[in-house]
Motif scaffolding. Structure first.
Motif, PDB file in Angstrom:
ATOM      1  N   HIS A 109       0.852  -1.271  -0.052  1.00  0.00           N
ATOM      2  CA  HIS A 109      -0.012   0.140   0.091  1.00  0.00           C
ATOM      3  C   HIS A 109       1.100   1.275  -0.170  1.00  0.00           C
ATOM      4  N   LYS A 110       1.861   1.118   0.917  1.00  0.00           N
ATOM      5  CA  LYS A 110       2.783   2.356   0.657  1.00  0.00           C
ATOM      6  C   LYS A 110       3.701   2.399  -0.525  1.00  0.00           C
ATOM      7  N   ILE A 111       4.104   1.228  -1.126  1.00  0.00           N
ATOM      8  CA  ILE A 111       4.637   1.235  -2.651  1.00  0.00           C
ATOM      9  C   ILE A 111       3.554   1.799  -3.592  1.00  0.00           C
ATOM     10  N   ARG A 112       2.370   1.610  -3.577  1.00  0.00           N
ATOM     11  CA  ARG A 112       1.511   2.122  -4.473  1.00  0.00           C
ATOM     12  C   ARG A 112       1.109   3.555  -4.245  1.00  0.00           C
ATOM     13  N   ALA A 113       1.376   4.037  -3.118  1.00  0.00           N
ATOM     14  CA  ALA A 113       1.140   5.464  -2.820  1.00  0.00           C
ATOM     15  C   ALA A 113       2.166   6.198  -3.560  1.00  0.00           C
ATOM     16  N   GLU A 114       3.602   5.612  -4.042  1.00  0.00           N
ATOM     17  CA  GLU A 114       4.539   6.544  -4.574  1.00  0.00           C
ATOM     18  C   GLU A 114       4.589   6.221  -6.100  1.00  0.00           C
ATOM     19  N   GLU A 115       3.014   5.717  -6.703  1.00  0.00           N
ATOM     20  CA  GLU A 115       3.287   5.067  -7.993  1.00  0.00           C
ATOM     21  C   GLU A 115       3.645   6.231  -9.014  1.00  0.00           C
ATOM     22  N   LYS A 116       3.452   7.456  -8.845  1.00  0.00           N
ATOM     23  CA  LYS A 116       3.812   8.422  -9.788  1.00  0.00           C
ATOM     24  C   LYS A 116       5.476   8.539 -10.011  1.00  0.00           C
ATOM     25  N   THR A 117       6.103   8.101  -8.936  1.00  0.00           N
ATOM     26  CA  THR A 117       7.577   8.162  -8.936  1.00  0.00           C
ATOM     27  C   THR A 117       8.241   6.818  -9.268  1.00  0.00           C
ATOM     28  N   ASN A 118       7.608   5.738  -8.634  1.00  0.00           N
ATOM     29  CA  ASN A 118       8.048   4.578  -8.861  1.00  0.00           C
ATOM     30  C   ASN A 118       7.435   3.642 -10.051  1.00  0.00           C
ATOM     31  N   GLN A 119       6.429   4.126 -10.407  1.00  0.00           N
ATOM     32  CA  GLN A 119       5.586   3.425 -11.668  1.00  0.00           C
ATOM     33  C   GLN A 119       5.143   2.223 -11.311  1.00  0.00           C
ATOM     34  N   MET A 120       4.648   1.981  -9.969  1.00  0.00           N
ATOM     35  CA  MET A 120       4.223   0.595  -9.587  1.00  0.00           C
ATOM     36  C   MET A 120       2.825   0.990  -8.866  1.00  0.00           C
ATOM     37  N   SER A 121       1.877   0.849  -9.949  1.00  0.00           N
ATOM     38  CA  SER A 121       0.566   0.860  -9.678  1.00  0.00           C
ATOM     39  C   SER A 121      -0.058  -0.448  -9.277  1.00  0.00           C
ATOM     40  N   ALA A 122      -1.133  -0.395  -8.550  1.00  0.00           N
ATOM     41  CA  ALA A 122      -1.871  -1.620  -8.133  1.00  0.00           C
ATOM     42  C   ALA A 122      -1.782  -2.622  -9.193  1.00  0.00           C
ATOM     43  N   SER A 123      -2.047  -2.502 -10.448  1.00  0.00           N
ATOM     44  CA  SER A 123      -2.015  -3.361 -11.373  1.00  0.00           C
ATOM     45  C   SER A 123      -0.682  -3.964 -11.782  1.00  0.00           C
ATOM     46  N   ASN A 124       0.254  -3.063 -11.753  1.00  0.00           N
ATOM     47  CA  ASN A 124       1.723  -3.630 -11.619  1.00  0.00           C
ATOM     48  C   ASN A 124       2.133  -4.473 -10.785  1.00  0.00           C
ATOM     49  N   LEU A 125       1.806  -4.001  -9.587  1.00  0.00           N
ATOM     50  CA  LEU A 125       2.140  -4.965  -8.377  1.00  0.00           C
ATOM     51  C   LEU A 125       1.447  -6.357  -8.406  1.00  0.00           C
ATOM     52  N   SER A 126       0.262  -6.217  -8.929  1.00  0.00           N
ATOM     53  CA  SER A 126      -0.543  -7.598  -8.796  1.00  0.00           C
ATOM     54  C   SER A 126       0.018  -8.442 -10.084  1.00  0.00           C
ATOM     55  N   ILE A 127       0.742  -7.944 -11.061  1.00  0.00           N
ATOM     56  CA  ILE A 127       1.225  -8.858 -12.175  1.00  0.00           C
ATOM     57  C   ILE A 127       2.458  -9.203 -11.187  1.00  0.00           C
ATOM     58  N   VAL A 128       3.266  -8.682 -10.747  1.00  0.00           N
ATOM     59  CA  VAL A 128       4.453  -9.196  -9.994  1.00  0.00           C
ATOM     60  C   VAL A 128       4.223 -10.129  -8.997  1.00  0.00           C
ATOM     61  N   PHE A 129       3.201  -9.929  -8.088  1.00  0.00           N
ATOM     62  CA  PHE A 129       2.870 -10.788  -6.868  1.00  0.00           C
ATOM     63  C   PHE A 129       1.687 -11.788  -7.081  1.00  0.00           C
ATOM     64  N   GLY A 130       0.833 -11.631  -8.244  1.00  0.00           N
ATOM     65  CA  GLY A 130       0.062 -12.732  -8.315  1.00  0.00           C
ATOM     66  C   GLY A 130       0.526 -14.027  -8.401  1.00  0.00           C
ATOM     67  N   PRO A 131       1.303 -14.468  -9.461  1.00  0.00           N
ATOM     68  CA  PRO A 131       1.757 -15.881  -9.572  1.00  0.00           C
ATOM     69  C   PRO A 131       2.722 -16.253  -8.370  1.00  0.00           C
ATOM     70  N   THR A 132       3.209 -15.199  -7.529  1.00  0.00           N
ATOM     71  CA  THR A 132       4.149 -15.318  -6.526  1.00  0.00           C
ATOM     72  C   THR A 132       3.482 -15.902  -5.177  1.00  0.00           C
ATOM     73  N   LEU A 133       2.489 -14.959  -4.989  1.00  0.00           N
ATOM     74  CA  LEU A 133       1.732 -15.419  -3.572  1.00  0.00           C
ATOM     75  C   LEU A 133       0.632 -16.452  -3.966  1.00  0.00           C
ATOM     76  N   PHE A 134       0.401 -16.932  -5.089  1.00  0.00           N
ATOM     77  CA  PHE A 134      -0.460 -17.880  -5.427  1.00  0.00           C
ATOM     78  C   PHE A 134       0.133 -18.987  -6.169  1.00  0.00           C
ATOM     79  N   ARG A 135       0.183 -20.267  -5.958  1.00  0.00           N
ATOM     80  CA  ARG A 135       0.440 -21.386  -6.733  1.00  0.00           C
ATOM     81  C   ARG A 135      -0.727 -22.462  -6.780  1.00  0.00           C
TER      82      ARG A 135
END
Length: 569
Positions: A507-533
């Protein structure tokens, strides 16, 4: 458009004997034209409104379809969204244009309605005055006829009184006669009347008869004179006062309809030109006037396919962590950094080194292993609600990498990640991420992702995997949120605590998405297959491709992250 009244035309109209019907017919034509223009505006408004609404709905539908499909992200997605946004802006401009056209059509319809009432009112007034004049003329004609009749009667009396011939009396050309036919008719009447006019009467009676006729003739003459004066007065008032006034009002009515129609046509031309110019500046903004917006061509030119492909490669490598990979060019462990021995080997080593302090120390460390340990077992072993590695890594990322471009999306060096993993497995409490060896924050983020992937039972457990996937497949956003919330509450305590802590971090990462370019959608792409198997037996994914499963995994993580405060706070 000339607004002054044309007095010369009014004078010409006053000289015509057909001015009133001329003006009323002309106003009828103007009203018909006005109504036709109003109909044109309303019809054009319907066309514009239908087009605008279709354009807006098209953009929304296409964006929804794109979000559900497998389209590209990156600069192409932004350009595509900007393209649809420009079309939505065009649709809004068309809707405003249609609204104004409707207003103009209503104004013209109202003008035609009011002018029709005015035309009828003035026409009725003119008809009434014309009828008054006709009545005055008719009264004058009747008075003249009565006067002529008494004059003829007196003439016959005088002729017969003097002993004249009745035929001579009848042949007298009376004022009321018109040609030979009229004389013959009056001759018959005079003979009939004269034959018995003085029959059996003495001179006194004859004189009395003459006096009566003379008296009636005097009254008829006075009545005729008054009728002539009244008719002249009515005629003079009508032609000198009433008719010019009525003609002026009717001409003003005609002018108002004509000028109103012309004004709205000119206004339509102005609005149409303005709307077309606005569309032009929306599609291609004028340089220097609006530097904040891009035109359609500039939006398309901003697509950077090369950068998009690089980002896709990075995301693919991370997101497909659970997909079998090809052979590596380098080994997992470099010389000097061997993986920790399994517990049974360490136990044997401890027995072998009985009495040796090093053997006991290695056995102690094996019991504190970090990677590959079930969350519930680690909680019971360590007594920590949140695993130590999760706290250490997230704190380091929040202090040094919160605004790093592509945090979690970019991978650290494989050798460095393996070194940090070995350090955590050796003694998690002794790891200091502020050391220069771990200066690359991507090494820390990659190590944390590796820890999640090596959990024996994923953060979203195998047992709840089918329920999570079923909830993620729900199309309705609100219902999907509720169902995912229910499944989160079903997680074991250790998994729930770790998930809550980690989602707070994301949630803190997403709050800085204008700078780090990591929106909720981008974070979900990274962690969807990581947290789910997917469970080894394949439960929860029957009939779905790997792409479908990944899509629902990402959708679940994205929804939980977006609803973090509702679910956990």
């Amino acid at each position: 458009m000339p607004l002054q009244f044309d007095e010369g035309v009014l004078r010409q109209l006053c000289d015509l004997d057909c001015a009133l019907p001329l003006l009323t017919d002309r106003i009828k034509q103007s009203l018909a034209s006005c109504r036709q223009v109003a109909l044109f505006f309303k019809s054009r408004a319907r066309v514009e409104e239908s087009y605008a609404r279709s354009l807006g709905e098209m953009g929304r539908d296409l964006m929804d379809n794109y979000s559900k499909g497998d389209g590209k992200a990156g600069s192409f997605l932004k350009a595509y969204q900007d393209t649809l946004r420009i079309h939505d802006s065009l649709a809004q401009q068309r809707l405003k244009f249609a609204q104004r056209l409707n207003e103009m059509g209503e104004e013209l319809s109202h003008l035609a309605k009011e002018m029709e009432k005015t035309r009828k009112q003035h026409k009725d007034t003119g008809t009434r005055f014309e009828r008054n004049l006709q009545d005055a003329d008719l009264t004058m004609e009747k008075a003249k006829a009565r006067f002529d009749t008494t004059v003829e009667e007196l003439e016959r009396i005088l002729i017969l009184k003097e002993g004249g011939n009745l035929k001579d009396a009848g042949m007298h050309n009376s004022p009321g006669g018109h040609g030979p036919e009229g004389n013959r008719k009056k001759l018959g009447k005079a003979i009939g009347k004269g034959a018995g006019l003085f029959k059996g009467k003495n001179p006194a009676q004859m004189q009395k008869q003459e006096d009566d006729v003379r008296q009636r003739m005097s009254h008829a003459s006075d009545a005729f004179r008054r009728a002539v004066l009244d008719a002249q007065s009515v005629r003079q008032e009508y032609f000198n006062s009433q008719l010019p006034k009525i003609l002026r009002l009717l001409k003003q009515c005609a002018d108002e309809v004509d000028l109103g129609t012309q004004y709205h046509l000119s206004r339509y031309a102005y609005l149409y030109e303005t709307m077309v110019l606005q569309e032009g500046t929306t599609l291609a903004p004028v340089e220097g006037l609006d530097a904040t917006t891009l035109g359609l061509k500039a939006v398309a030119e901003q697509i950077d396919n090369r950068t998009d492909f690089k980002l896709y490669m990075q995301n693919f490598i991370v997101a497909r962590g659970n997909v079998p990979r090809g052979p590596r060019r380098e080994g997992l462990y470099e010389e000097g950094y061997l993986p920790p021995l399994p517990p049974h080997v360490l136990s044997s080593s401890q027995n072998y080194n009985n009495g040796n302090g090093n053997g006991a120390e290695d056995s102690s460390r094996s019991l504190k292993a970090t990677f590959g340990v079930d969350l519930t077992d680690a909680m019971m072993r360590d007594g920590d609600e949140v695993p130590k590695i999760l706290e250490v890594c997230t704190e380091a990322i929040e202090s040094k990498g919160l605004t790093t471009m592509g945090i979690y999306r970019l991978s650290g060096t494989t050798s460095a990640v393996q070194k940090l993993k070995a350090a955590f497995d050796q003694d998690v409490d002794s790891v200091d991420l502020d050391e220069d060896a771990w200066a690359d924050i991507n090494v820390v983020s990659s190590t944390l992702k590796l820890w999640f992937r090596e959990l024996p039972d994923p953060l979203f457990t195998y047992a709840l995997y089918p329920q999570f996937m079923e909830a993620a497949r729900t199309d309705n956003d609100r219902l999907r949120h509720i169902r995912l919330h229910e499944q989160v509450n079903e997680l074991p305590d250790a998994n729930y605590a770790a998930l809550k802590y980690f989602m707070s971090h994301l949630h803190k990462i997403r709050a800085e998405e204008k700078t780090n370019q990591m929106s909720a959608s981008n974070l979900s792409i990274v962690f969807g297959p990581t947290l789910f198997r997917q469970p080894p037996e394949g439960g929860g994914g029957e009939g779905m491709t790997m792409a479908d499963l990944m899509s629902f995994q990402c959708k679940a993580v994205e929804t939980i992250l977006l609803k973090y405060e509702d679910i956990f706070i």
